[in-house]
Write an enzyme that holds these catalytic residues in place. Structure first.
Site, PDB file in Angstrom:
ATOM      1  N   GLU A 102      -5.058  -2.310  50.560  1.00 60.14           N
ATOM      2  CA  GLU A 102      -5.962  -2.881  51.556  1.00 60.14           C
ATOM      3  C   GLU A 102      -5.499  -2.568  52.969  1.00 60.14           C
ATOM      4  OE1 GLU A 102      -8.919  -3.816  53.061  1.00 60.14           O
ATOM      5  OE2 GLU A 102      -9.060  -4.798  51.110  1.00 60.14           O
TER       6      GLU A 102
ATOM      7  N   ASP B 259      -7.568  -0.110  55.567  1.00 59.26           N
ATOM      8  CA  ASP B 259      -8.102  -0.615  56.827  1.00 59.26           C
ATOM      9  C   ASP B 259      -7.608   0.200  58.017  1.00 59.26           C
ATOM     10  OD1 ASP B 259      -9.383  -2.612  55.434  1.00 59.26           O
ATOM     11  OD2 ASP B 259      -7.868  -4.143  55.842  1.00 59.26           O
TER      12      ASP B 259
ATOM     13  N   SER C  87     -14.422  -3.588  51.542  1.00 57.29           N
ATOM     14  CA  SER C  87     -13.241  -3.539  52.399  1.00 57.29           C
ATOM     15  C   SER C  87     -13.255  -2.329  53.312  1.00 57.29           C
ATOM     16  CB  SER C  87     -11.969  -3.461  51.549  1.00 57.29           C
ATOM     17  OG  SER C  87     -11.556  -4.723  51.121  1.00 57.29           O
TER      18      SER C  87
END
Length: 530
Positions: free
Chosen positions: A256, A260, A455
Site C-alpha cells: 500500500e 501510493d 487504493s
C-alpha cells in the site's frame, strides 16, 4: 499481562460519569476474551473537542489560511483548560494540546484511564490477533459532555484495511515485469491515456495517510529511474509513534505504501510527498488526518487516503470527527481523495446488505471508485466497472450514515438497495482504473509487481490535482461541488458492483466517471470554474 481473574473495573453505582453520545462500541462477533491488560501499562487517549464556532457549511470564495482557521474554528482556550483540569483530577498527563486540531492527548496507566472514562478494557483475540478492546460507551463528567465530542484510543483493534489488490503472487509467473502491453500500465502511461495536462506538480505537497508498512529509498530510486523520472522528495512524518517501518512483505502493508508513493510521485514528480505514518486505530487514523490537514510546515494541498472500512465498523463519534476534519480541509482548500473499497457493494460485511466504505462516504471527501481499462496504442478503447468477483470489485453505494449532500441532489442518486430504501450520500464521486488485471506497475520490497484496487485511484487523482493546482497557482480544494454540475469526466456506463449498476451519468459504481484531463485542465484555468 495481569491476572485474568481480576474483576472488571466499573464505575460505582453513584458515578457522576455520563455516557458520551456516539461513543458506543461493539466487539466483533468472533472476539474471544483472552485476559486483561496490565493495569500499570501506559495508555494514551485522544480527546476531540468542539469547535470554537460551528464550521461553515458553505465554502468561501477563497480558502482560509491555517492561521485564520485556527482563530475562527479551533478549540477555545477555555475548553482546553477544562480538559487539562479533568486530566489533573484523574492523575493523567497532557501529552499534546492543539487548538487548530481540536485535540488533546492524555496519558496515564490503564487503570487510571479506565477510571477517568468509566471504561472496562480487556484483551480479545480474533483470527490469531490480540487487541485491547471495549464495549459500550465512554463516560465523562456531565460538565464535559458539551466540550468533548469524541474519545479515541481506548480500543486498539485495527480500524481500517488497505484498499489494494495484487494481480497475483508477488514474483509469481506472469506477474513480474515486463508484462504484455495493455495488461498493466505505468502511472505515466495512465496519465497520458487519461489526457492529464502537462506538468509535474512543482510547488505542491501531496499528503498520504498510512496505517502500517513502509518504504525503502532504494526501491523508490530504482522505480523512478526505471521510469526515467527524477526521484520525488518523500518525507516520513511520525504520528502517535507510527513510523516508516517496511516489513519486507511485498504482499502486506508495504504494498500500500509503495503503491501510493509511486503512483502519486510518478504523476507529479515535482511535488513533495509527505507520508503520515500512524497506528492502525481510530485514534491513529484521526490524528494522522488532522496532523496532515493542519500541517503549517508542509501545507499539503492534496490528501490521499487508501485505507478504510465499511460504515458499520466505525463508531458514530469516529465518523463525525473524520467528517469534520475533511470539512476543515475543504475550508482550507485541501482536496481529500479516499478509496471507495475493493469488495463490491457489500464491502466485506457479509450480511447480505449493501454497505459503503468510510471515509469515502464522508460528504466532504471525494470517493474514488474503480474501473477495468483497455488501451490500444495508448488510447482508451473500453472502460467498464471493475468487478472480478472473488478477485475484487469496486465499492460504492448509498450511505446508511450520511444524508444526501446538496451537490448530489440533481445527480440521480437512487434509494439504497437495502430495505427501507434510504436516500443518502452516494459513493463514489470519481473513478479510474483499479482492476489488478489491468493494474499499475510498481516496485515493492525489491520486487516489481502489478497492483490494483481503489487504493491506486486515490493517489492517481492526487497526482492529477497536484498538476492542476500547480498550473493554476491556487488549490482546487473540495472537488465535489465543482465537478457535479459540469459533466467533464469520462462517463462509465457498463458493469455493476453487485447491488448497483452503471449507467449514463452518476452511478454508485464509478461516480461521475474517470478523468478527462483536457477538459479538467481547461476548466481549472478558468477562474470561475473548479
Amino acid at each position: 499481562m495481569s491476572d485474568p481473574s481480576r474483576p472488571d473495573p466499573a464505575p460505582p453505582a453513584a458515578s457522576p460519569l455520563t455516557p458520551l453520545p456516539g461513543s458506543v462500541r461493539e466487539l466483533p462477533a468472533a472476539a474471544q476474551p483472552v485476559g486483561l491488560p496490565d493495569p500499570d501499562a501506559p495508555l494514551e487517549v485522544t480527546l476531540r473537542l468542539r469547535a470554537r464556532r460551528q464550521l461553515a457549511p458553505h465554502l468561501a470564495a477563497a480558502p482560509l489560511t491555517r492561521e485564520a482557521f485556527a482563530q475562527e474554528y479551533g478549540a477555545s482556550e477555555d475548553d482546553l483548560r477544562r480538559v487539562e483540569a479533568f486530566a489533573h483530577d484523574h492523575s493523567l498527563s497532557v501529552v499534546d494540546a492543539s487548538a487548530p486540531r481540536r485535540t488533546v492527548i492524555l496519558r496515564g496507566t490503564v487503570a487510571q484511564v479506565e477510571a477517568a472514562f468509566g471504561a472496562t478494557l480487556a484483551l480479545y483475540q480474533v483470527d490469531g490477533r490480540t487487541f485491547r478492546g471495549r464495549s459500550g460507551p465512554v463516560r465523562l463528567p456531565a460538565d464535559l459532555l458539551d466540550v468533548v465530542e469524541g474519545v479515541f484510543g481506548l480500543d486498539d483493534r485495527p480500524q481500517a484495511r488497505p484498499r489494494f489488490r495484487l494481480a497475483g503472487p508477488v514474483g509469481g509467473p506472469g506477474i513480474a515485469f515486463p508484462r504484455q502491453a495493455g495488461v498493466s500500465f505505468t502511472p505515466p502511461e495512465l496519465a497520458r491515456a487519461y489526457g492529464f495536462p502537462e506538468g509535474d506538480g512543482q510547488g505542491q505537497t501531496i499528503a498520504i495517510i498510512e496505517l502500517g508498512g513502509g518504504y525503502r529509498k532504494a526501491d523508490l530510486s530504482a522505480y523512478f529511474a526505471g521510469l526515467g523520472l527524477p526521484l520525488p522528495r518523500v518525507t516520513a512524518v511520525s504520528v502517535d509513534g507510527g513510523r516508516n517501518a517496511p516489513s519486507g512483505d511485498p504482499s502486506g502493508a508495504d504494498a500500500e505504501v509503495m503503491l501510493d508513493i509511486e503512483v502519486a510521485g510518478a504523476v507529479a514528480p515535482g511535488a513533495h510527498i509527505a507520508v503520515y505514518f500512524a497506528p492502525n486505530t481510530d485514534a491513529g487514523f484521526l490524528n494522522a488526518v488532522t496532523r496532515a490537514v493542519h500541517d503549517t510546515r508542509r501545507k499539503p494541498s492534496v490528501l490521499s487516503i487508501s485505507w478504510g472500512a465499511a460504515e458499520p465498523a466505525w463508531t458514530r463519534q469516529a465518523m463525525q470527527a473524520l467528517d469534520e476534519a475533511f470539512q476543515a480541509a475543504a475550508l482550507l482548500g485541501v482536496t481529500v481523495l479516499c478509496a471507495a473499497g475493493d469488495d463490491g457493494s457489500n464491502d466485506r460485511v457479509g450480511d447480505g446488505l449493501a454497505h459503503t466504505d468510510f471515509p469515502a462516504s464522508s460528504p466532504w471527501a471525494s470517493g474514488c471508485g474503480g474501473t477495468r481499462l483497455s488501451l490500444a496504442d495508448g488510447q482508451i478503447t473500453r472502460e467498464v466497472v471493475w468487478n472480478e468477483g472473488a478477485g475484487g470489485a469496486t465499492g460504492g453505494g448509498v450511505s446508511d450514515t450520511f444524508p444526501l449532500p446538496d451537490y448530489q441532489r440533481n445527480a440521480g442518486v437512487p434509494p439504497s438497495a437495502n430495505p427501507g430504501g434510504q436516500v443518502g450520500r452516494g459513493v463514489p464521486d470519481i473513478s479510474a482504473v483499479a482492476d489488478p488485471q489491468t493494474g499499475y506497475r510498481v516496485r515493492v520490497d525489491g520486487q516489481d509487481t502489478v497492483i490494483g484496487g481503489t487504493s491506486a485511484v486515490a493517489p492517481l487523482w492526487a497526482g492529477l490535482v497536484a498538476r492542476l493546482n500547480a498550473r493554476r497557482g491556487q488549490p482546487l480544494g473540495f472537488l465535489n461541488p465543482r465537478l457535479y454540475p459540469l459533466g467533464v469526466l469520462r462517463d462509465i456506463t457498463e458493469g455493476s458492483n453487485g447491488a448497483y449498476a452503471a449507467g449514463p451519468g452518476w452511478d454508485a459504481c464509478t461516480g461521475l466517471g474517470s478523468p478527462d484531463g483536457a477538459k479538467l485542465a481547461a476548466l481549472a484555468e478558468t477562474p470561475q470554474s473548479l
